[in-house]
Structures are given as C-alpha cells and as structure tokens.
Enzyme design. Structure first.
Site, short mmCIF file in Angstrom:
data_model
loop_
_atom_site.label_atom_id
_atom_site.label_comp_id
_atom_site.label_asym_id
_atom_site.label_seq_id
_atom_site.Cartn_x
_atom_site.Cartn_y
_atom_site.Cartn_z
N SER A 70 0.83 -1.20 0.00
CA SER A 70 0.00 0.00 0.00
C SER A 70 0.87 1.25 0.00
CB SER A 70 -0.93 0.01 1.21
OG SER A 70 -1.89 -1.03 1.15
N ALA A 158 -4.88 -0.50 -2.60
CA ALA A 158 -4.11 -0.06 -1.44
C ALA A 158 -5.05 0.29 -0.29
CB ALA A 158 -3.26 1.15 -1.79
N LYS A 159 -4.64 -0.06 0.91
CA LYS A 159 -5.45 0.24 2.11
C LYS A 159 -4.95 1.59 2.66
CE LYS A 159 -7.30 -2.19 6.18
NZ LYS A 159 -8.68 -2.38 5.71
N VAL A 160 -5.51 2.65 2.11
CA VAL A 160 -5.04 4.02 2.36
C VAL A 160 -6.01 4.74 3.29
CG1 VAL A 160 -4.52 6.23 1.26
CG2 VAL A 160 -3.85 4.09 0.15
N TYR A 164 -11.03 5.80 3.24
CA TYR A 164 -12.10 5.36 4.13
C TYR A 164 -13.12 6.46 4.44
CZ TYR A 164 -10.38 0.70 4.40
OH TYR A 164 -10.05 -0.58 4.04
#
Length: 301
Positions: A70, A158-160, A164
C-alpha cells in the site's frame, strides 16, 4: 493524545511507535502531519486469537506485506523489516496482556502542508480487545447512494487512510436510514463491497464474489477462497449486477474486523435461505476454527 472517554486504551496501555514502546496516554503526534491533513497514510487491521498453543496473530505476514505494498503504491517510503514488525506486534500483545485482540499498524507522514512526497515517515502499532466489528447477528443492509471510487482515480488495491472517507459516508448513511450496514456498487453499477468488508453471495449451492479490480483485495476474502477449495465449494469471481445479488439465496460479508457475518436482507428484501443452512454459515464455522487452529474435521461437523 486525548484520553477522554477513549474506549481503546487506558493510561497504562502501551503502543509501538518508531521503534519504542510508549504509553498511549503520553504519546503525541504533530498537528501539521500530512496524514492528518490529507489522509496520506496506509494502515492495516490484524487480529490475534487465543489458541490452544498460545496467542497467534492470523496471517501477520500477509497483512504487513499488504501494508508495504500500500505504501509503495502511493509513494510512501517503507523501510521497515516485516519480520521485526511481526516480532514487535507479539511483544505489544504480551506487554498489554492481550490474547484475543485487534492490532492497528499505521504508517503516517511528517508535517508537510504541500501535496508532495513525504518529508518523513513514521510507524505506529496499537492493539486493543475488540469484538466482531459488525456484531454477531445477521445484517440488514442497503445499497448505498455512494459508489466505490473509480480505480483510475486512486490505487484501489491499497489500504489508504483517506480512502475510508468513502466508507464512513456509506456506513453513516445506511445507519441513519435504519440499516446495519451499506453495500457499495462500483462506478459501472456492478456489486463491489461493503464499507469495510468483501461480499459473497450464494445461488443454487455455489458461491459468487466480485473480482479484483474495483475492490480491496481482502486477506479474509483470500482466506474464504482457500477454504472453498478445501471444502469443495464451487466459487466464481466476476462482475455481478445488483439484480443477480437480489436474486441470490443467501449472502455474507467478510473481513478481518467483521470476520464472517451473514446478511439477512438487502433493501428490506430478505434472502430466502436461512443463514444456518447456507454455505456462508459453513464457512463462518470453518474460518473460526482456522483462526483458532482447530482441525479441518471439526469444521465439517
């Protein structure tokens, strides 16, 4: 940090910050940080479980590998040793006397008010005892008016941190309308995922789940796919319309925080198959036994 009414730690709780264990109540961060102002950071959600052989972090390497990926996808330097981060994660659990716990590593940036590369990078890992994110009861969900971001607008895999906001908007809208959670479509109106979980649905004894490309490639999702192979459950990955989901027999969400949780209804229309008789329930049991390191034979009972 402000400790007022924070349910995740008390004044003696420790976290891991830039190579040191520090008290949560006395650890600070700069208010001009690029992550705080622009959401320019990456994080992971990881669970540890109390097993018969001790506390085990489930798929720790896969989670930290994704954290690294990420960061690389959004041009944040990642110079941390993954094996060392896993080691420190176990130390953090022991120092806080946690066995069943949720861990939150986050890579965040130094003060920088411009839209440029980070001037410096930090890492923090915290942990707390946390039940299943969406509870233990089957869910009543609704289709959100928000859609998932277009994959050409962001790095969808990607866990950005900033991504969220989309999830927060969708969840809050759903709850304001009396539902437990939302379902998001992609920009082409195909079924995508929940705000913090991947979705599977069942039809005629087979499972279906959205393909990669417009969704976060969940580690729990990958685990469910592995379990389907072990349990000889036929699984399809593709692009699915809302009509196909509406006509499904059953459905469920899965994610590290949510684990595996059944969906009772979509926009107040109930799925016809009882959760206890669904493939999702079978996989829910299999997943729980897997993370607790029980034998596969017990998953089939």
């Amino acid at each position: 940090m402000n400790t007022n009414a924070n349910p995740y730690y008390n004044q003696d709780t420790l976290l891991f910050s830039n190579g040191e264990f520090k008290k949560s109540s006395t650890t600070t961060t700069d208010l001009y940080g690029q992550t705080l102002h622009y959401g320019y950071g990456a994080f992971e959600g990881i669970r540890a479980y109390k097993t018969e052989s001790g506390t085990k972090i489930f798929k720790a390497k896969e989670h930290y590998d994704r954290l690294k990926k990420s960061c690389e996808l959004i041009n944040i330097p990642f110079e941390y040793d993954i094996d060392k981060l896993i080691e420190k994660s176990y130390e953090l659990l022991a120092l806080n006397n946690l066995t069943d716990a949720y861990l939150r590593p986050i890579v965040y940036c130094d003060p920088n008010m411009s839209l440029s590369k980070p001037t410096g990078v930090n890492i923090m890992i915290c942990a707390w005892k946390w039940g299943t994110y969406l509870g233990d009861n089957v869910l009543n969900i609704c289709v959100s008016t928000y859609c998932r971001p277009h994959p050409k607008s962001i790095k969808i895999e990607a866990k950005v941190c900033g991504h969220y906001i989309n999830s927060i908007l969708a969840t809050n809208e759903a709850k304001a309308n009396g539902f437990d959670e939302a379902l998001l479509l992609d920009t082409e109106d195909f079924v995508a995922e929940g705000p913090g979980a991947n979705v599977f649905f069942e039809k005629n004894g087979e499972l279906f789940t959205p393909q990669l490309g417009n969704i976060l490639p969940g580690i729990t999702r990958a685990t469910i796919i592995e379990l389907c192979k072990e349990l000889d459950i036929k699984l399809h990955q593709g692009k699915y319309s809302l009509e196909q989901l509406n006509n499904a027999d059953a459905a469920f969400y899965c994610g590290t925080a949510a684990e595996v949780i059944g969906i009772k209804s979509l926009d107040k229309k109930e799925f016809p198959l009882e959760w206890d008789n669904s493939l999702g329930k079978k996989l829910q049991i299999a997943y729980k036994n897997l993370v607790l390191e029980k034998e596969l034979s017990s998953q089939l009972n």
